[in-house]
Write a protein that holds these residues in place. Structure first.
Motif, mmCIF file in Angstrom:
data_model
loop_
_atom_site.group_PDB
_atom_site.id
_atom_site.type_symbol
_atom_site.label_atom_id
_atom_site.label_comp_id
_atom_site.label_asym_id
_atom_site.label_seq_id
_atom_site.Cartn_x
_atom_site.Cartn_y
_atom_site.Cartn_z
ATOM 1 N N THR A 55 9.073 1.681 6.627
ATOM 2 C CA THR A 55 8.686 3.000 6.132
ATOM 3 C C THR A 55 9.261 4.044 7.074
ATOM 4 N N GLN A 113 2.600 4.689 4.829
ATOM 5 C CA GLN A 113 1.718 5.347 5.793
ATOM 6 C C GLN A 113 2.357 6.629 6.338
ATOM 7 N N ARG A 153 0.867 -1.174 0.000
ATOM 8 C CA ARG A 153 0.000 0.000 0.000
ATOM 9 C C ARG A 153 0.905 1.226 0.000
ATOM 10 N N GLN A 165 -0.384 -3.051 11.522
ATOM 11 C CA GLN A 165 0.842 -2.230 11.548
ATOM 12 C C GLN A 165 0.830 -1.205 12.680
ATOM 13 N N GLU A 202 5.547 0.006 9.798
ATOM 14 C CA GLU A 202 5.170 -1.166 8.982
ATOM 15 C C GLU A 202 6.403 -1.922 8.483
ATOM 16 N N GLY A 244 7.877 8.941 5.213
ATOM 17 C CA GLY A 244 7.042 8.267 4.221
ATOM 18 C C GLY A 244 7.813 7.593 3.104
ATOM 19 N N THR A 275 -4.727 3.505 9.481
ATOM 20 C CA THR A 275 -3.394 3.911 9.022
ATOM 21 C C THR A 275 -2.270 3.056 9.578
#
Length: 818
Positions: free
Chosen positions: A543, A238, A235, A417, A479, A547, A366
């Motif tokens: 991450t 986050q 994805r 996460q 994450e 970001g 999130t």
């Protein structure tokens, strides 16, 4: 896993008649021993050691004879020959090196040594890997890794290439230990597959030249960080998201932590790791749960109360976790008003479980970090607990959780996460064994402040403020997952630390921080006879707070050996101690504390027996170990005296459990200073042997043995326990030291709660502060409770929890001789 053989060792002092007889026969030694401040019992052990060992002494074998007995030394350098030198521990009184022990260097070529991973990041218990499991079993030493994967680094090569080169078979990242067969092909150092070199890899961005793939930064550095492509994302990355869950019950108000938390967060809001997307939220709880609407445009924060704790719901989904930049003023208003808001609270109940359920629902979209502050036993709703502490059974009962609620919730958090960090500030039993599960399985951290009170315990308040500032501002990865790979033939079978194991070699780390470490137990599944080198690689995908998806890769290379002498010469005594500590913590929870302690003692006995049975020509009396392992019995005795593993009922249950948590998560350097602190004398500190770093002269006082006989009334001593310093000033200490370093006219004027050494412009003060700064801290305490704690760390002396070091050695010798 069994650490040693299942025996039940017993420690029995000599009978009084023998004691008197021995003393009378050895009056000279008796006098010497008593002059050295030994008690009679210990002096007799000292004398008996001399009496029984001296007549049967035979010369030690030469190193060549020793080498032959152990199967030969395969061309090792002088350092490793020294590491193999046999030492009779019952005769050697001064075993400590003058400086803190360094990690042993693997016996590699200079080229490989130069590019190998730092031992502060990646360390193996054996720097020479046994070729077979049979050889490993013969050595009676554990094989394992200690890893500090996200530690703060001053230099970190960042690779921005579009192509991340990996083995097509085992997915190992290209590293300094691969082999280039030619300019177009490379051979994996873990599975030996031959791979093609991609075209892009032919260009070196550092030298800006073509055709030198072996000079690329990822092949020149054992620790690198790759900027990951979209292939590494399930994805979009986050945002940094932080939710603070605060206990505001009457107990919390009395403890007074809330004011200091709010002040610290206010002062560090701009330093929270993140970017323009950073989100924050707040949730407070007592018998009900209070949410805070901080949506941009409001004139002041709005409190929303949910009293139905049996079926928790979120009153608003889009205004409780807000953008920090957009709602900055509202966040500040809330932090300024929170302490007064609950100052008159009389609510004594604590609905921690429902508050955590609400926090989970709030953060699930999130992921991110939940920070929980708790001051008592949870008493309402899901996850409520009852006191299990029996003062008469603190050492053996209730080391595991009372309920699986916190573990299940932690696993749900990990799946979304979310990492959960716990700050427990409690004056009473709060069942940390149950509460810690929320952090253990979500890759979080646990902080514990027993008897916390903002007025009555200033030392704990200062520690809380210091820890909190570090916690709020330290680097964070979201994450994350970490995979550990190793050379074909080696296998991983047990992990230690805070995480969720997603598959055999993959750890799920919802959050990763620079202060947490991991340990791994390994075995030799297939013979490594065809390999001269063994390699281990840890890859951490995470991450960043900005970001960005990144992959930090560490690769460690070690020689493979076929001789027992090489295994012993390359043994890393500190790494072995830390791995055994992790294994003992697991054993104490799954079996019993006494089993764990027996297994630790047996680990020393087994090593002594293995060394003795495999080395011919050694005298039968005494306790002989190779020099590389000379501190092993001392470290194991120190472990047995730690809060986590000591016997007796004087250690509170929460304090024991917290010590266990620390053993499972602390990096090796920190852990070893907790187990066996460094003790220095400061009043005679000089520039002799000092380090010269830039323009600073850093004195290097010698390490002292941890025994009361090394302290003197005319000295000043510093004990470094890793997370705290103790400064012990003797009553007859030189007044010049007290004046020039502490800024006090005499001993009587030293304040009882001195928390730091002042900055005075005297040569002696500058020397001491240069040394303290080099140790990365300058905390010192000088009150009655600290004095008692300091003496508990003198592990070579007899205590209520275990024997003295010399008694322990005699017991080990008896077991080895059986």
């Amino acid at each position: 896993q069994v650490i040693g053989r299942d025996r039940r060792p017993t420690l029995t002092p000599p009978p009084p008649t023998t004691c008197m007889a021995t003393c009378n026969r050895n009056r000279l030694f008796y006098k010497i021993a008593h002059l050295m401040n030994f008690g009679c019992k210990l002096s007799c052990l000292f004398v008996r050691g001399v009496e029984t060992i001296r007549p049967s002494l035979q010369p030690f074998p030469s190193l060549s004879e020793l080498s032959a007995a152990l199967g030969g030394l395969s061309g090792v350098p002088e350092l490793e020959v020294e590491a193999l030198r046999p030492i009779n521990l019952l005769q050697e009184r001064n075993l400590l090196p003058p400086r803190p022990l360094e990690a042993p260097e693997p016996n590699l070529s200079p080229d490989l040594k130069k590019v190998n991973c730092s031992p502060q990041t990646f360390r193996c218990t054996l720097t020479s890997v046994p070729q077979t499991q049979a050889l490993l079993n013969k050595a009676r030493l554990p094989l394992g890794l200690l890893l500090h994967p996200f530690r703060d680094l001053q230099q970190l090569p960042v690779i921005t290439s579009n192509t991340i080169v990996r083995c097509r078979s085992c997915r190992t990242y290209i590293n300094p230990f691969v082999t280039f067969l030619d300019q177009r092909r490379w051979k994996c150092n873990l599975c030996y597959r031959v791979n093609d070199v991609p075209d892009e890899f032919m260009y070196n961005p550092v030298t800006r030249s073509y055709g030198e793939p072996h000079k690329r930064p990822e092949v020149q550095n054992s620790t690198v960080e790759f900027i990951a492509s979209s292939d590494y994302m399930l994805r979009p990355p986050q945002p940094a998201a932080y939710l603070f869950v605060l206990d505001v019950s009457h107990n919390a108000v009395e403890a007074g932590y809330l004011k200091y938390f709010c002040e610290s967060l206010l002062g560090n809001l701009d330093k929270l790791p993140g970017d323009s997307r950073t989100r924050v939220g707040f949730l407070t709880f007592d018998s009900t749960i209070h949410f805070y609407n901080l949506q941009e445009g409001l004139s002041q924060p709005q409190m929303l109360v949910v009293s139905d704790i049996d079926d928790v719901f979120i009153p608003s989904h889009d205004s409780l976790m807000v953008n920090l930049k957009e709602s900055n003023e509202l966040v500040k208003d809330l932090l300024k008003s929170l302490p007064a808001l609950f100052s008159q609270s009389r609510e004594t109940h604590s609905a921690l479980g429902p508050a955590l359920q609400a926090a989970f629902k709030l953060m699930s979209p999130t992921g991110g970090r939940i920070t929980v502050f708790q001051t008592q036993l949870p008493t309402l709703g899901a996850g409520k607990l009852q006191s299990r502490e029996d003062p008469n059974q603190r050492s053996t009962h209730h080391l595991g959780p009372a309920t699986d609620f916190y573990k299940k919730l932690a696993l749900d958090c990990s799946g979304q996460q979310i990492g959960v960090d716990l700050f427990l500030l409690s004056s009473q039993y709060a069942d940390l064994a149950s509460l810690a599960c929320i952090s253990r399985y979500s890759a979080g951290s646990v902080f514990y402040y027993p008897s916390f009170h903002y007025i009555h315990n200033p030392a704990q308040l200062e520690k809380f403020q210091r820890d909190l500032e570090r916690y709020l501002t330290r680097k964070i990865g979201f994450e994350a997952v970490m995979r550990i790979r190793c050379t074909k033939g080696l296998s991983i079978h047990t992990f230690h630390g805070n995480f969720f194991v997603r598959s055999t070699d993959l750890l799920s780390l919802a959050n990763v921080n620079p202060d947490s470490a991991f340990a791994v137990q390994m075995s030799v599944e297939d013979s490594l006879a065809d390999s001269s080198l063994a390699c281990f690689q840890a890859a951490l995908l995470y991450t960043s707070s900005k970001g960005k998806r990144r992959i930090r890769v560490h690769t460690l290379c070690l020689p493979v050996v076929s001789q027992l002498s090489d295994v012993y010469a390359g043994a890393d005594v500190q790494a072995i101690t830390c791995l055994l500590a992790n294994m003992a913590i697991d054993r104490s929870i799954s079996s019993s504390l006494s089993d764990a302690r027996d297994a630790l003692v047996n680990a020393v006995v087994d090593l002594g027996s293995a060394y003795k049975s495999n080395v011919s020509n050694l005298q039968q009396s005494g306790l002989v170990l190779p020099a590389a392992m000379r501190l092993f019995p001392l470290y194991i005795l120190a472990l047995l005296k730690q809060k986590a593993l000591r016997t007796g009922t004087s250690t509170r249950l929460d304090e024991r459990v917290f010590a266990m948590c620390e053993f499972k998560t602390q990096p090796l350097q920190q852990l070893m200073r907790m187990v066996h602190p460094d003790l220095y004398r400061l009043d005679n500190i000089s520039d002799q042997g000092a380090l010269h770093l830039n323009d600073t002269v850093v004195p290097q006082p010698h390490l002292l043995h941890l025994s009361a006989e090394r302290l003197s009334r005319d000295g000043a001593f510093l004990m470094d326990c890793g997370n705290v310093f103790y400064l012990w000033i003797g009553k007859c200490c030189n007044e010049m030291f007290i004046r020039d370093v502490l800024g006090c006219p005499n001993y009587a004027s030293i304040p009882p709660n001195m928390s730091h050494i002042p900055e005075l412009e005297t040569p002696l003060s500058e020397r001491v502060r240069a040394f303290l700064d080099w140790l990365h801290d300058n905390r010192a305490f000088n009150d009655a409770s600290a004095k008692a704690t300091l003496f508990q760390h003198l592990v070579e002396d007899r205590s209520e929890w275990a024997s003295s070091y010399h008694e322990f050695l005699q017991h080990i010798q008896q077991q080895v001789s059986k």
